[in-house]
Design a protein around this motif. Sequence first.
Motif, short mmCIF file in Angstrom:
data_model
loop_
_atom_site.label_atom_id
_atom_site.label_comp_id
_atom_site.label_asym_id
_atom_site.label_seq_id
_atom_site.Cartn_x
_atom_site.Cartn_y
_atom_site.Cartn_z
N LEU A 75 0.83 -1.19 0.00
CA LEU A 75 0.00 0.00 0.00
C LEU A 75 0.87 1.25 0.00
O LEU A 75 1.95 1.27 0.59
N ASN A 76 0.36 2.26 -0.65
CA ASN A 76 1.01 3.56 -0.64
C ASN A 76 0.28 4.42 0.38
O ASN A 76 -0.90 4.73 0.22
N LEU A 77 0.99 4.81 1.45
CA LEU A 77 0.33 5.55 2.53
C LEU A 77 -0.24 6.87 2.03
O LEU A 77 -1.33 7.27 2.43
N THR A 78 0.48 7.53 1.14
CA THR A 78 -0.02 8.80 0.61
C THR A 78 -1.32 8.60 -0.15
O THR A 78 -2.28 9.36 0.00
N ALA A 79 -1.36 7.54 -0.97
CA ALA A 79 -2.58 7.25 -1.73
C ALA A 79 -3.72 6.87 -0.79
O ALA A 79 -4.87 7.28 -0.99
N GLU A 80 -3.41 6.08 0.25
CA GLU A 80 -4.44 5.70 1.21
C GLU A 80 -4.96 6.92 1.96
O GLU A 80 -6.15 7.02 2.27
N MET A 81 -4.06 7.85 2.26
CA MET A 81 -4.47 9.07 2.95
C MET A 81 -5.43 9.88 2.09
O MET A 81 -6.47 10.36 2.55
N SER A 99 7.15 7.34 12.60
CA SER A 99 6.94 5.89 12.62
C SER A 99 5.63 5.53 13.29
O SER A 99 5.53 4.54 14.01
N GLY A 100 4.60 6.34 13.06
CA GLY A 100 3.32 6.04 13.67
C GLY A 100 2.19 6.84 13.06
O GLY A 100 2.41 7.81 12.32
N ILE A 101 0.98 6.42 13.36
CA ILE A 101 -0.22 7.11 12.89
C ILE A 101 -1.27 7.05 13.98
O ILE A 101 -1.38 6.05 14.71
N ASP A 159 8.40 7.19 7.84
CA ASP A 159 9.42 6.26 7.38
C ASP A 159 8.84 5.37 6.29
O ASP A 159 7.80 4.74 6.47
N ALA A 160 9.50 5.33 5.15
CA ALA A 160 8.98 4.59 3.99
C ALA A 160 8.79 3.12 4.30
O ALA A 160 7.88 2.48 3.77
N ARG A 161 9.65 2.56 5.17
CA ARG A 161 9.57 1.13 5.45
C ARG A 161 8.47 0.79 6.44
O ARG A 161 8.15 -0.37 6.64
N ALA A 162 7.90 1.80 7.07
CA ALA A 162 6.77 1.56 7.98
C ALA A 162 5.45 1.98 7.37
O ALA A 162 4.39 1.70 7.92
N SER A 163 5.51 2.63 6.21
CA SER A 163 4.29 3.24 5.66
C SER A 163 3.27 2.20 5.20
O SER A 163 2.07 2.45 5.26
N GLU A 164 3.74 1.03 4.72
CA GLU A 164 2.79 0.05 4.21
C GLU A 164 1.84 -0.44 5.30
O GLU A 164 0.62 -0.46 5.12
N LEU A 165 2.39 -0.82 6.44
CA LEU A 165 1.55 -1.31 7.52
C LEU A 165 0.70 -0.19 8.10
O LEU A 165 -0.46 -0.40 8.48
N LEU A 166 1.24 1.02 8.15
CA LEU A 166 0.44 2.16 8.61
C LEU A 166 -0.70 2.43 7.64
O LEU A 166 -1.80 2.82 8.05
N VAL A 186 1.49 -5.68 13.69
CA VAL A 186 2.29 -4.57 14.19
C VAL A 186 3.18 -5.05 15.34
O VAL A 186 4.36 -4.70 15.42
N ALA A 187 2.62 -5.87 16.23
CA ALA A 187 3.41 -6.39 17.34
C ALA A 187 4.55 -7.27 16.83
O ALA A 187 5.66 -7.26 17.38
N GLY A 188 4.29 -8.03 15.76
CA GLY A 188 5.33 -8.88 15.20
C GLY A 188 6.50 -8.09 14.64
O GLY A 188 7.61 -8.60 14.54
N ASP A 189 6.27 -6.83 14.28
CA ASP A 189 7.34 -5.97 13.78
C ASP A 189 7.86 -5.03 14.85
O ASP A 189 8.52 -4.03 14.54
N GLY A 190 7.55 -5.33 16.11
CA GLY A 190 8.09 -4.54 17.21
C GLY A 190 7.29 -3.30 17.54
O GLY A 190 7.72 -2.50 18.38
N GLY A 191 6.14 -3.12 16.91
CA GLY A 191 5.33 -1.95 17.17
C GLY A 191 4.17 -2.24 18.10
O GLY A 191 4.08 -3.32 18.70
N GLU A 192 3.27 -1.28 18.21
CA GLU A 192 2.12 -1.43 19.09
C GLU A 192 0.91 -0.74 18.47
O GLU A 192 1.00 0.40 18.03
#
Length: 385
Positions: free
Chosen positions: A256-262, A319-321, A285-292, A346-352
């Motif tokens: 997913l493209n976060l900008t397009a989703e926004m 690195s968050g939304i 961060d471009a590497r976190a944008s897909e999951l966000l 998200v938890a699997g990638d160290g996030g919350e």
Amino acid sequence: MVTGRSPRFTESTQGRLRRLNLATSLPPVVFAAVVLLYTDARAWWHVVVLAPGAVAAVVAFERWTANDLARVALPCLVVAAAVWPLGVLVTGSPNAYWGICAVGSLALREVRRRRKLVMAGLFTYVAAVGAARLLVQQDDIGHVLVTYVLIPTALTVVVTVFTVVGERFYDLIRELEQTREREAELAVVRERVRFASDLHDIQGHTLHVVKLKIALAQRLLLRDTARAEKELRETYTLVSDTIAQTKELAYAQRRLNLTAEMENAKNLFEAAGIRVRVTREAEVDARASELLGQVLRETTTNILRHAQATQVQITLAASGITIVNDGVTATTPPEFRGLAALRQRVAGDGGELTVEQEDGRFLTAAVFPPARADAAPTVSGKDGR
């Protein structure tokens, strides 16, 4: 993210406005009733005679705010109508019309046919009963006509006119609410159409190619077996790839493209009549944008399907939304299955991923610690709603 019930089962804007009227207007109504009783009652039994009219008016007003006036309109109207002649002929109370004025103007809302005739009947009744005071007080006809006829009738007309105008206002609110719900439904339909278009792009081309390759393999089967086997192997690989792509689409695993989703989320919210505000605190961060982007898409869908939101605040950090929306009821479930699946990713990638409900608002936030911002989120697993 948001409420657990669809808009048709949640409290409407019209209902909220009526409750606001109850909170702001009922105290003055009760105060006016007490003042009028205190002014007109010169003996304890006067209170007994006049109080039912005031009580009927208060009950009718309270039931109107609850959109349940039809159930009590007739008994309240009968009580208020009986108090007015008693006040005129027995207690000599020029303000005893207050009950029939309030109840009558509200009861007109329940009249669907010949409303003008009923309205004229209400005004005539108030004036005629007031004029009956001349039967017991003939020494000052002018004073009687002004106090018992002109003032009660004029105020009844004014209150009735304001009530009718208010009814038109609530009808307009109802129409706007229905339009907003239809816009929200259309926004969800557009999202489904987009999904169907993606599915067509994946499978339509593949099925056409598979058809051609199978036809070619069928023709080569007797003339060139090796070539036919090659075509069938390619067909098998193509079908396998298509199955994988379809799963990715169904489980929202396509990149997913976060900008397009926004931009898509803003368009969907605006189409549904929801005010949206986007705040960018830092470059994502471009590497976190897909999951966000997946969190944003899932939250957007839930807001449109389950909330009566009027405004949405989206905040982007490095690195968050964070998405905050209103339109939440007390019966909102803690979260939906789609976000529960995303929480695991998200938890699997160290996030919350957190969801919170407070003061009629719902907050959805996904954050990756700075230490994990350098690691690209890995998207895997199913996502179901």
